[in-house]
Design an enzyme around this catalytic site. Structure first.
Site, PDB file in Angstrom:
ATOM      1  CE1 TYR A 173      -3.959   2.154   0.733  1.00 44.00           C
ATOM      2  CE2 TYR A 173      -2.605   3.134   2.453  1.00 44.00           C
ATOM      3  CZ  TYR A 173      -3.740   3.157   1.667  1.00 44.00           C
ATOM      4  OH  TYR A 173      -4.646   4.183   1.809  1.00 44.00           O
ATOM      5  CE  LYS A 228      -3.673   4.860  -1.556  1.00 50.34           C
ATOM      6  NZ  LYS A 228      -4.743   5.395  -2.395  1.00 50.34           N
TER       7      LYS A 228
HETATM    8  P1  NAP Z   1     -13.314   2.083   0.969  1.00 50.96           P
HETATM    9  O1  NAP Z   1     -14.366   2.522   1.913  1.00 50.96           O
HETATM   10  O2  NAP Z   1     -12.742   0.710   1.107  1.00 50.96           O
HETATM   11  O3  NAP Z   1     -13.888   2.259  -0.536  1.00 50.96           O
HETATM   12  C1  NAP Z   1     -13.107   1.873  -1.625  1.00 50.96           C
HETATM   13  C2  NAP Z   1     -13.840   2.209  -2.891  1.00 50.96           C
HETATM   14  O4  NAP Z   1     -12.995   1.810  -3.996  1.00 50.96           O
HETATM   15  C3  NAP Z   1     -15.148   1.465  -3.048  1.00 50.96           C
HETATM   16  O5  NAP Z   1     -16.082   2.312  -3.677  1.00 50.96           O
HETATM   17  C4  NAP Z   1     -14.795   0.312  -3.979  1.00 50.96           C
HETATM   18  O6  NAP Z   1     -15.884  -0.107  -4.779  1.00 50.96           O
HETATM   19  C5  NAP Z   1     -13.758   0.972  -4.862  1.00 50.96           C
HETATM   20  N1  NAP Z   1     -12.886   0.026  -5.546  1.00 50.96           N
HETATM   21  C6  NAP Z   1     -12.098  -0.929  -5.019  1.00 50.96           C
HETATM   22  N2  NAP Z   1     -11.443  -1.575  -5.993  1.00 50.96           N
HETATM   23  C7  NAP Z   1     -11.841  -1.013  -7.170  1.00 50.96           C
HETATM   24  C8  NAP Z   1     -11.537  -1.244  -8.537  1.00 50.96           C
HETATM   25  N3  NAP Z   1     -10.657  -2.182  -8.895  1.00 50.96           N
HETATM   26  N4  NAP Z   1     -12.143  -0.479  -9.475  1.00 50.96           N
HETATM   27  C9  NAP Z   1     -13.034   0.475  -9.126  1.00 50.96           C
HETATM   28  N5  NAP Z   1     -13.369   0.747  -7.847  1.00 50.96           N
HETATM   29  C10 NAP Z   1     -12.773  -0.002  -6.887  1.00 50.96           C
HETATM   30  O7  NAP Z   1     -12.048   3.072   0.966  1.00 50.96           O
HETATM   31  P2  NAP Z   1     -11.854   4.495   1.699  1.00 50.96           P
HETATM   32  O8  NAP Z   1     -11.374   4.222   3.073  1.00 50.96           O
HETATM   33  O9  NAP Z   1     -13.009   5.376   1.458  1.00 50.96           O
HETATM   34  O10 NAP Z   1     -10.576   5.040   0.879  1.00 50.96           O
HETATM   35  C11 NAP Z   1     -10.729   5.751  -0.335  1.00 50.96           C
HETATM   36  C12 NAP Z   1      -9.343   6.184  -0.818  1.00 50.96           C
HETATM   37  O11 NAP Z   1      -8.711   6.971   0.193  1.00 50.96           O
HETATM   38  C13 NAP Z   1      -8.412   4.998  -1.092  1.00 50.96           C
HETATM   39  O12 NAP Z   1      -7.595   5.290  -2.194  1.00 50.96           O
HETATM   40  C14 NAP Z   1      -7.581   4.942   0.176  1.00 50.96           C
HETATM   41  O13 NAP Z   1      -6.343   4.338  -0.048  1.00 50.96           O
HETATM   42  C15 NAP Z   1      -7.458   6.413   0.521  1.00 50.96           C
HETATM   43  N6  NAP Z   1      -7.176   6.678   1.928  1.00 50.96           N
HETATM   44  C16 NAP Z   1      -8.027   6.261   2.902  1.00 50.96           C
HETATM   45  C17 NAP Z   1      -7.728   6.546   4.248  1.00 50.96           C
HETATM   46  C18 NAP Z   1      -8.646   6.119   5.365  1.00 50.96           C
HETATM   47  O14 NAP Z   1      -8.271   6.290   6.541  1.00 50.96           O
HETATM   48  N7  NAP Z   1      -9.821   5.605   5.083  1.00 50.96           N
HETATM   49  C19 NAP Z   1      -6.562   7.239   4.559  1.00 50.96           C
HETATM   50  C20 NAP Z   1      -5.717   7.642   3.527  1.00 50.96           C
HETATM   51  C21 NAP Z   1      -6.038   7.377   2.213  1.00 50.96           C
HETATM   52  P3  NAP Z   1     -16.560  -1.575  -4.597  1.00 50.96           P
HETATM   53  O15 NAP Z   1     -17.177  -1.570  -3.241  1.00 50.96           O
HETATM   54  O16 NAP Z   1     -17.550  -1.659  -5.687  1.00 50.96           O
HETATM   55  O17 NAP Z   1     -15.424  -2.565  -4.705  1.00 50.96           O
END
Ligand code: NAP
Length: 251
Positions: free
Chosen positions: A158, A162
Site C-alpha cells: 500500500y 501511494k
Molecule cells: P473504501 O471505503 O474501502 O472504498 C473503496 C472504494 O474503492 C469502493 O467504492 C470500492 O468499490 C472501490 N474500488 C475498489 N477496488 C476497485 C476497482 N478495482 N475499481 C473500481 N473501484 C474499486 O475506501 P476508503 O477508506 O473510502 O478510501 C478511499 C481512498 O482513500 C483509497 O484510495 C484509500 O487508499 C485512501 N485513503 C483512505 C484513508 C482512510 O483512513 N480511510 C486514509 C488515507 C487514504 P466496490 O465496493 O464496488 O469494490
C-alpha cells in the site's frame, strides 16, 4: 452553498460507492458538477450515492468498472463522455489494502494493491487526459495517503502504491501544465469513513490518536473539502503538489 464554481462541469470519481469517494462525489455535486459514481462490485451502494445526489437536486450516474483493467477504464471514460459529452475533473480515489508484514506478503497481495491503487490511476488518467488537453482545462486529484510519505509496518504494498501515486502526480503535472490542467495529490491521515479506522482495536485507536496533534480522526468531509478546493478556480495555479489532510500528524 456552491462556492467552487463547478456548475456545468463533469467529474468522474473512481471508487465512489462508499467511504471517502462517496462523500467526494456528493460534495462535487453540491458544487454544481455532474458526477459519475464509479464502483467495481457494490452496485446497490453506488445507486444509493446517486440517489442521494439526485434527491438533493444534483446530477449523477452510476458507472461500473474495474479501474485496474485497461478495457474497463477506457470504457468507463467513454461512458462518461456518452452521458454528458465532456469531462473536467478526475478524482482517482479507488483503492484497496491487503496488509501483511513483508515476510508474509504474497506476490499476489503486492500485485493487486499496485494494480488497483497505481495502475488504476494511471489508466483512468491516460484515458481522460486527451479530453482535458483538447479543451485546455481540467483537474486531476489523486487520493494518496500519509502512508505513501512515511510508510507503515504491514503496508509495504500500500505504501509503495501511494508513494508511486505521488511520483505519478508530479510527473504528469509537469507534462500537462502548459495545457492549463492541474494534477495534485491529497495525502489523508487516519480518516474515520467506515473502513480502516472502524476495524482498529481500542488500543490501536488510542495509539493512533496520540500521534495526531489535533487529537481526532479526520472525516471523509475533511478530505472532500480538499478535493473541492483543488478543483475550484482559486486553485488554478497549484499543480504537482501533495496536500496532507491529517490533523498535523506528518508535520
Ligand atoms: P473504501 O471505503 O474501502 O472504498 C473503496 C472504494 O474503492 C469502493 O467504492 C470500492 O468499490 C472501490 N474500488 C475498489 N477496488 C476497485 C476497482 N478495482 N475499481 C473500481 N473501484 C474499486 O475506501 P476508503 O477508506 O473510502 O478510501 C478511499 C481512498 O482513500 C483509497 O484510495 C484509500 O487508499 C485512501 N485513503 C483512505 C484513508 C482512510 O483512513 N480511510 C486514509 C488515507 C487514504 P466496490 O465496493 O464496488 O469494490
Amino acid at each position: 452553498m456552491a462556492a467552487a464554481g463547478l456548475e456545468g462541469q463533469v467529474a468522474l470519481v473512481t471508487g465512489a460507492s462508499r467511504g471517502i469517494g462517496a462523500v467526494i462525489a456528493r460534495r462535487l455535486a453540491q458544487e454544481g458538477a455532474s458526477v459519475a459514481v464509479n464502483y467495481q462490485s457494490s452496485e446497490e451502494a453506488a445507486r444509493q450515492v446517486v440517489q442521494s445526489i439526485t434527491d438533493g437536486g444534483g446530477e449523477a450516474a452510476v458507472m461500473a468498472g474495474d479501474v485496474s483493467q485497461e478495457d474497463s477504464a477506457n470504457t468507463l471514460v467513454k461512458q462518461v463522455l456518452e452521458q454528458w459529452g465532456r469531462i473536467d475533473i478526475l478524482v482517482n480515489n479507488a483503492g484497496i489494502t491487503r496488509d501483511r508484514l513483508l515476510l508474509r506478503m504474497t506476490p499476489e497481495d503486492w500485485d493487486r494493491v499496485l494494480e488497483v491503487n497505481l495502475r488504476g490511476a494511471f489508466l483512468c488518467t491516460k484515458y481522460v487526459m486527451p479530453h482535458l488537453i483538447r479543451r485546455r482545462q481540467g483537474r486531476v486529484v489523486n487520493i494518496s495517503s500519509v502512508v505513501g510519505l512515511g510508510g507503515n509496518p504491514g503496508q509495504a504494498n500500500y505504501a509503495a502504491s501511494k508513494a508511486g501515486l505521488i511520483g505519478f502526480t508530479k510527473a504528469v503535472a509537469r507534462e500537462v501544465a502548459s495545457r492549463n490542467i492541474t494534477v495534485n495529490a491529497l495525502a489523508p491521515g487516519f480518516i474515520d469513513s467506515g473502513g480502516m479506522v472502524d476495524q482498529m482495536t481500542e488500543e490501536a485507536r488510542n495509539l493512533a490518536l496520540s500521534r495526531i496533534p489535533m487529537a481526532r480522526f479526520g472525516s471523509a468531509d475533511d478530505v472532500a473539502e480538499g478535493v473541492v478546493f483543488l478543483c475550484s478556480p482559486g486553485a488554478a495555479y497549484i499543480t504537482g503538489q501533495v496536500l496532507t489532510i491529517d490533523g498535523g500528524m506528518v508535520g
